[in-house]
Design an enzyme around this catalytic site. Structure first.
Site, PDB file in Angstrom:
ATOM      1  N   SER A 271      16.796 -24.543   3.943  1.00  0.00           N
ATOM      2  CA  SER A 271      17.227 -23.186   3.614  1.00  0.00           C
ATOM      3  C   SER A 271      18.561 -22.872   4.297  1.00  0.00           C
ATOM      4  CB  SER A 271      16.129 -22.187   3.988  1.00  0.00           C
ATOM      5  OG  SER A 271      16.391 -20.915   3.449  1.00  0.00           O
TER       6      SER A 271
ATOM      7  N   ASP B 287      12.899 -20.990  -7.400  1.00  0.00           N
ATOM      8  CA  ASP B 287      13.627 -20.524  -6.228  1.00  0.00           C
ATOM      9  C   ASP B 287      14.974 -19.979  -6.672  1.00  0.00           C
ATOM     10  OD1 ASP B 287      14.828 -20.133  -3.746  1.00  0.00           O
ATOM     11  OD2 ASP B 287      14.686 -22.215  -3.109  1.00  0.00           O
TER      12      ASP B 287
ATOM     13  N   HIS C 140      10.414 -21.701  -2.674  1.00  0.00           N
ATOM     14  CA  HIS C 140      11.241 -21.822  -1.479  1.00  0.00           C
ATOM     15  C   HIS C 140      10.371 -21.929  -0.225  1.00  0.00           C
ATOM     16  CE1 HIS C 140      15.089 -21.343   0.624  1.00  0.00           C
ATOM     17  NE2 HIS C 140      14.414 -20.680   1.534  1.00  0.00           N
TER      18      HIS C 140
END
Length: 314
Positions: free
Chosen positions: A156, A252, A282
């Protein structure tokens, strides 16, 4: 059954995750930390040590994970940068994943406790990541690592920092890297790709939250220069970067930019593997109890092992 598990997990995450975009950075950090569940399914490792690394204007912490195995063997090393929107999460939140990675790869893992936004806006966190990378290579004898097999990885927001760390290593003549591993990385502040429209809400990570994360990280100055130190997706050239594994969640908002970055890396002559996991959301890779993500993690370990084997001595 796995589809039901994914739906149930999303419902739990969507219902319990705080509305960070309504908070200040410190408030969001406290709210996320307060709801952190106990870490389960910890993988055993040989040893861990917490260290302090000098940086330009202070120090940062890091946790080193040593795998089981005979003494005197030089191990590959993964410098890992955790996610958390540049604002929250830390080496504790990703402790279980780092243990799993060390065990699966037989690698030393160095997890970076970088300084977080908004108190430390861009590009502080990326500079911290680069400093710890250089420290790990300098400490190769004490850590027992093979400086020919050095990876940088992140998930991320940590995927952003990992990508930028690789750009810094290239541009500054830093450590030679065997690869970069980007898990559903944050790459561009535009928040306007097709997947941002398709998965704006309902899949844990949201467009509203991502816009807030970027505001915290960019701070009052907007986008510092050079822009690729904040938004690697906007780098003029990706040539000369280390081989890459880019892992993308199908459901996502970040999917499109991850796919595009992988395509750009490949077009620049960088050996690149892009894995798009349809139906997953995610953050799936670090949820160790999510059975639906287990096959994706096993594929990840296989892809990363291939990177390391490509740099192994004959």
């Amino acid at each position: 059954m796995l589809d039901q598990e994914i739906s149930a997990t999303l419902e739990l995450l969507n219902g319990g995750f705080p509305a960070v975009h309504t908070m200040t950075g410190p408030e969001a950090r406290a709210a996320v930390a307060a709801r952190r569940p106990p870490v389960t399914n910890l993988d055993d490792v040989g040893a861990t040590e917490d260290v302090t690394v000098d940086v330009t204007d202070g120090t940062v912490g890091a946790r080193v994970y040593h795998p089981h195995g005979p003494a005197g063997v030089r191990r590959p090393v993964v410098v890992f940068l955790h996610g958390g929107g540049f604002v929250f999460c830390d080496i504790e939140s990703h402790d279980g994943f780092c243990r799993a990675m060390s065990r699966a790869l037989g690698a030393v893992v160095v997890s970076v406790d970088y300084r977080r936004a908004p108190e430390h806006p861009a590009p502080t966190a990326a500079e911290d990541g680069y400093a710890v990378l250089c420290w790990a290579v300098a400490e190769q004898d004490r850590l027992g690592i093979d400086a020919n097999r050095v990876l940088v990885a992140g998930d991320s927001a940590g995927g952003n920092l990992a990508a930028v760390t690789c750009l810094l290593a290239r541009d500054r003549g830093g450590p030679a890297l065997a690869g970069q591993v980007l898990l559903y990385p944050v790459l561009d502040p535009g928040c306007d790709t097709p997947s941002y429209t398709e998965y704006a809400t309902g899949y844990f990570n949201t467009r509203e939250a991502m816009e807030w994360y970027w505001r915290q990280y960019l701070g009052d100055s907007g986008s510092p220069e050079p822009v690729h130190l904040v938004a690697p997706g906007r780098a003029v050239s990706l040539a000369g970067l280390p081989p890459a594994v880019v892992v993308v969640a199908g459901a996502d908002p970040l999917r499109s930019e991850g796919e595009e970055y992988g395509d750009r890396l490949a077009a620049a002559g960088v050996p690149t593997v892009v894995r798009v996991h349809a139906g997953l959301f995610h953050g799936f890779a670090t949820i160790l109890t999510l059975r639906a993500g287990e096959s994706a993690r096993q594929l990840l370990w296989s892809d990363v092992t291939a990177l390391l084997q490509a740099r192994s001595p004959a």
